[in-house]
Write a protein that holds these residues in place. Structure first.
Motif, PDB file in Angstrom:
ATOM      1  N   LYS A   1       0.843  -1.192   0.000  1.00 38.91           N
ATOM      2  CA  LYS A   1       0.000   0.000   0.000  1.00 38.91           C
ATOM      3  C   LYS A   1       0.880   1.245   0.000  1.00 38.91           C
ATOM      4  N   GLN A   2       0.552   2.174  -0.854  1.00 39.39           N
ATOM      5  CA  GLN A   2       1.351   3.381  -0.986  1.00 39.39           C
ATOM      6  C   GLN A   2       0.728   4.506  -0.155  1.00 39.39           C
ATOM      7  N   ALA A   3       1.515   5.028   0.788  1.00 39.27           N
ATOM      8  CA  ALA A   3       1.029   6.136   1.603  1.00 39.27           C
ATOM      9  C   ALA A   3       0.935   7.399   0.746  1.00 39.27           C
ATOM     10  N   LYS A   4      -0.185   8.073   0.835  1.00 41.38           N
ATOM     11  CA  LYS A   4      -0.378   9.296   0.070  1.00 41.38           C
ATOM     12  C   LYS A   4       0.379  10.444   0.744  1.00 41.38           C
TER      13      LYS A   4
END
Length: 532
Positions: free
Chosen positions: A499-502
């Protein structure tokens, strides 16, 4: 005051002139280097242009005739996509500012450089992207060092028709490989940021425009004299005592091209950012936008030195851009340098520091402010949108899916076996015909799922969903013949897509050397051999 020349010999293993950095960050360059380009900030000049060209309304056709125009992109098959509009229907504007080292005029040659460079293709030695937010309440300015080694796409020179194949070289060579449109295509290839326009300026206009502004305040912590030394030839000739000085004309040009006295090209970018921020503050505090005479002088000098992409090739369009930039508060303007690391192939070059550079590119793509000074409503990022969901056209068990390992970066070797691991995950999800590509490793910062034609769009989206990859990473591409998963450097381990942190407003990496436009306290440190 004379301008000392700088060397211009191509760095070893590179196609560019004058590509070397100071050895060890502060030592001498290789001897017998050809005389280098003047180093000056196209960004400074271009901001003046887009901020003051309104005087062109007084003699519109004359100024329009001054402006040279060119093709927006000369690169091959850009993958960059425009940032989606915000709730008000506004979109960001990205402008690439390019400084050419051309000596192909008597005026440019008079300001410095070697006669043996006359007639040679110019290099793009200053490159900066100006990002105006969709709501026009913030702006970001990002520089890439001229000696950054990058992948350069196939480019076609719009004037001669000459085709330059894709290559890997330092970024300042792009201007000679298809003009400013190739430099733009290279930036898009590297960043994934759609660039609306480019502007190039030669350095002959620096002196007259700096004079027209009336000078800009700069500061040094120690006495500085950027001159030839026993260990290092060349220098800008800049000579100042410690403290704050108002520089203009030739002295402004000297400040912008100084490199040795600051210790490296990276510090030169910092000095240029300081000058640019100071100039913006100066213009905002003066009556330059209402002083007709000054506006006319600036517009005349600017349009004679300017070449732009054809879609903004009128004074009115430049004026409109200038008014949008002028509306941004000083404390909402942030300048940074791309985070970088030493090039393992050549210690005199740099490469993008993948993780930190990617964060900056994502902030630009998502229109996230580089500062924390806006209201909550101003700092909400644009939501990344994928292509609209479509139904798959083929049963998963019959769909051929190719998985490619693109985890290799400029500083890391490929993570072994990644294509096989991810193809096995797909097989477990019912994609029995998923297979690993055995043709070798690629290099991609981010994982994407590609498809060649609209009839496979739904299938590509289904593959992305099976792997947990966001639909925003599903892209149509002419580079593939079927649904293809390109496993990028953001997924080097594990079978679950991370999951890519915004990023949030102001969430810049530490290696970006950020400067705020309202900060007037900055002073440059002078490398000891150039103190006096």
């Amino acid at each position: 005051m004379s301008l000392a020349s700088q060397d211009r010999k191509p760095p070893e293993g590179s196609g560019g002139r004058g590509g070397g950095r100071l050895r060890g960050g502060f030592g001498a360059e290789r001897p017998r280097r050809r005389r280098r380009a003047l180093r000056w900030s196209a960004t400074v000049l271009a901001v003046v242009i887009i901020g003051t060209a309104g005087a062109g309304y007084l003699y519109y056709e004359h100024l329009n005739g001054n402006i040279q125009k060119g093709q927006r992109s000369s690169g091959d098959d850009s993958k960059a996509q425009r940032t989606p509009a915000n709730a008000a229907g506004q979109t960001p504007v990205n402008i690439l500012l390019i400084g050419s080292d051309s000596r192909n005029s008597a005026e440019n040659l008079k300001l410095g450089g070697s006669r043996d460079s006359v007639g040679a293709p110019p290099l793009a030695d200053v490159q900066m992207l100006i990002h105006l937010s969709a709501d026009r309440k913030s702006a970001a300015m990002v520089s890439i060092p001229r000696d950054t080694r990058v992948d350069i796409p196939k480019c076609t020179d719009p004037d001669s028709g000459k085709v330059f194949p894709a290559t890997n070289d330092i970024i300042n060579t792009t201007l000679a490989r298809g003009g400013a449109g190739c430099t733009l295509a290279t930036w898009e290839n590297l960043t994934g940021v759609y660039i609306d326009h480019w502007m190039t300026i030669d350095f002959a206009g620096v002196v007259s425009m700096a004079d027209a502004i009336g000078g800009v305040d700069v500061c040094v912590k120690q006495n500085v004299w950027d001159r030839s030394t026993p260990a290092q030839r060349g220098g800008s000739g800049l000579k100042l005592t410690a403290g704050t000085h108002k520089v203009q004309g030739v002295q402004a040009l000297q400040w912008l091209r100084t490199r040795h006295a600051w210790g490296s090209d990276l510090m030169r970018a910092r000095a240029q950012h300081m000058y640019l921020n100071s100039m913006i503050r100066t213009l905002k505090h003066q009556n330059v936008f209402t002083d007709t005479g000054r506006l006319m002088d600036l517009a005349e000098s600017a349009t004679k030195s300017l070449k732009v992409s054809e879609e903004i090739g009128t004074v009115k369009k430049l004026y409109d851009l200038g008014m949008e930039l002028k509306s941004v508060p000083e404390n909402r303007i942030t300048s940074v340098t791309m985070p970088n690391a030493k090039d393992p192939q050549n210690s005199e070059h740099v490469v993008p520091e993948t993780a930190d550079a990617n964060r900056i590119w994502q902030m630009l793509r998502d229109d996230v402010p580089f500062d924390k000074n806006g209201k909550a409503s101003d700092t909400k990022p644009v939501a990344s949108k994928g292509t609209p969901a479509k139904s798959p056209s083929t049963d998963p068990s019959r769909l051929g899916v190719l998985v490619r390992n693109a985890t290799q970066t400029s500083t890391q070797s490929a993570a072994q076996g990644r294509a096989g691991e991810i193809s096995q995950v797909l097989a477990q999800q019912g994609y029995a015909r998923a297979s690993a590509d055995s043709s070798g490793t690629l290099s991609a910062d981010s994982t994407v799922v590609q498809y060649p034609s609209a009839d496979l769009q739904g299938d590509a989206q289904a593959v992305a969903k099976a792997l947990g990859i966001p639909t925003s990473a599903v892209k149509q591409s002419t580079d593939v013949s079927g649904v293809t998963v390109v496993v990028g450097a953001d997924w080097r381990t594990g079978t679950a897509y991370p999951k890519q942190a915004k990023p949030k407003a102001g969430d810049l990496p530490t290696g970006s050397d950020a400067l705020n436009g309202s900060d007037s306290s900055q002073c440059m440190d002078v490398y000891k051999p150039y103190q006096w």
